[in-house]
Design a protein around this motif. Structure first.
Motif: not given
Length: 345
Positions: A17-30, A70-76, A299-300
């Protein structure tokens, strides 16, 4: 593989929940490797559809990301582009490890050793181009942004975490810190519990902040890169003979300048086998000036029809289970919409 500096860097546990409404960049292959290695049958066999195509990665992308959305995290999700030539050494080592694991898995299967089968099967992991293609399609159908990096995905993610209005990078690898990620979030894509030798263990997300790491170790980013090279990175997996995390920190703090740091361990580097020797300047430059671009993303909206086509029609996922998750996503979107309307009243 990646860098291991776990023993010497400060970290703290956080709530999702600490990441709610935050944008995070995900290392996709990892993240995909996490899904394929952990989402498996008891004997280690990955999840498959009726045509025996691996679906563990799709299961992870859908079910675990629905929870995060559902926790509101915006992932890229940031995917790898062309790897540096030096990465070929790591790929070769991984290929050799897979061959050995394949033999061991076969032996365990003959002996009906379920635990052995589970252990060795996780080393047979390989993400192919079809998996990547379908992963991108599913992510975009879920409304998750996707970026194609020109080079290393974790380098691009780290760079974007600095130049965009974002929280940080999601990865299991500490290499992200060497690329300059301002914050690193680990364990976000893992299950809440993990089986260990001593039993089931709770897995919680943890946060590592670059500024706090540098302040705690009393070094700068260039020196952290040197420390990583001494210990061993994807570009020089063996590192320097006889130099662990704490010893590497001592060397870096004593000699300070990259030239002097590596001059002090020149003899150990030269004593490595030919395939393990490395030019530190070349590796330093890959971390210091990686191939990255400042790119936009969006984000679509979730496309339920496309999600069900990929999962249910193409890969035999349970329609009932998929529908339940989509309902969860709809409920979150509705709550968010109501909250936004409430803010205007």
């Amino acid at each position: 593989m990646g860098l291991n500096i776990r023993e010497i860097i400060p970290r703290k546990e956080i709530e999702i929940s600490d990441l709610r409404d935050k944008i995070v960049f995900v290392d996709a292959y990892n993240m995909l490797y996490q899904f394929i290695s952990t989402i498996r049958q008891p004997d280690g066999t990955p999840l498959m559809d009726n045509k025996r195509r691996v679906t563990s990665h799709l299961s992870g992308i859908f079910y675990r990301n629905v929870n995060l959305l559902s926790e509101g995290i915006k992932m890229v999700y940031v995917f790898d582009g062309e790897p540096p030539e030096l990465k070929a050494r790591t790929h070769k080592i991984r290929s050799e490890s897979r061959e050995l694991a394949r033999e061991k898995y076969g032996e365990a299967k003959q002996e009906e050793d379920i635990e052995g089968m589970r252990r060795y099967s996780s080393l047979l992991i390989r993400v192919d181009s079809e998996m990547v293609k379908e992963s991108k399609e599913l992510l975009e159908a879920m409304g998750i942004a996707v970026i194609q990096a020109p080079g290393e995905g974790e380098a691009e993610a780290a760079y974007l975490s600095r130049v965009k209005d974002s929280f940080g990078v999601v990865s299991q690898d500490y290499d992200s810190l060497l690329f300059g990620a301002k914050r690193l979030v680990r364990n976000l894509g893992l299950a809440k519990k993990r089986k260990t030798v001593s039993g089931w263990q709770e897995v919680r997300p943890e946060l590592i902040e670059l500024d706090k790491v540098l302040n705690s170790l009393e070094i700068n980013l260039d020196q952290l890169i040197c420390l990583g090279i001494l210990v061993g990175t994807d570009y020089n997996p063996k590192g320097v003979l006889g130099v662990g995390q704490k010893k590497a920190l001592e060397i870096v703090k004593k000699y300070k300048q990259p030239v002097l740091i590596f001059k002090s361990v020149e003899e150990q580097i030269m004593s490595l086998s030919e395939k393990d020797k490395f030019e530190w300047q070349e590796i330093f430059e890959l971390f210091h000036k990686p191939k990255v671009i400042n790119t936009d993303f969006r984000f679509g909206k979730a496309d339920e029809k496309k999600i069900k086509h990929i999962l249910v029609e193409k890969h035999d996922f349970s329609e009932e289970r998929v529908d339940k998750q989509l309902e969860k996503l709809r409920e979150f979107k509705e709550k968010k919409k109501q909250k936004s309307l409430g803010d205007w009243n």
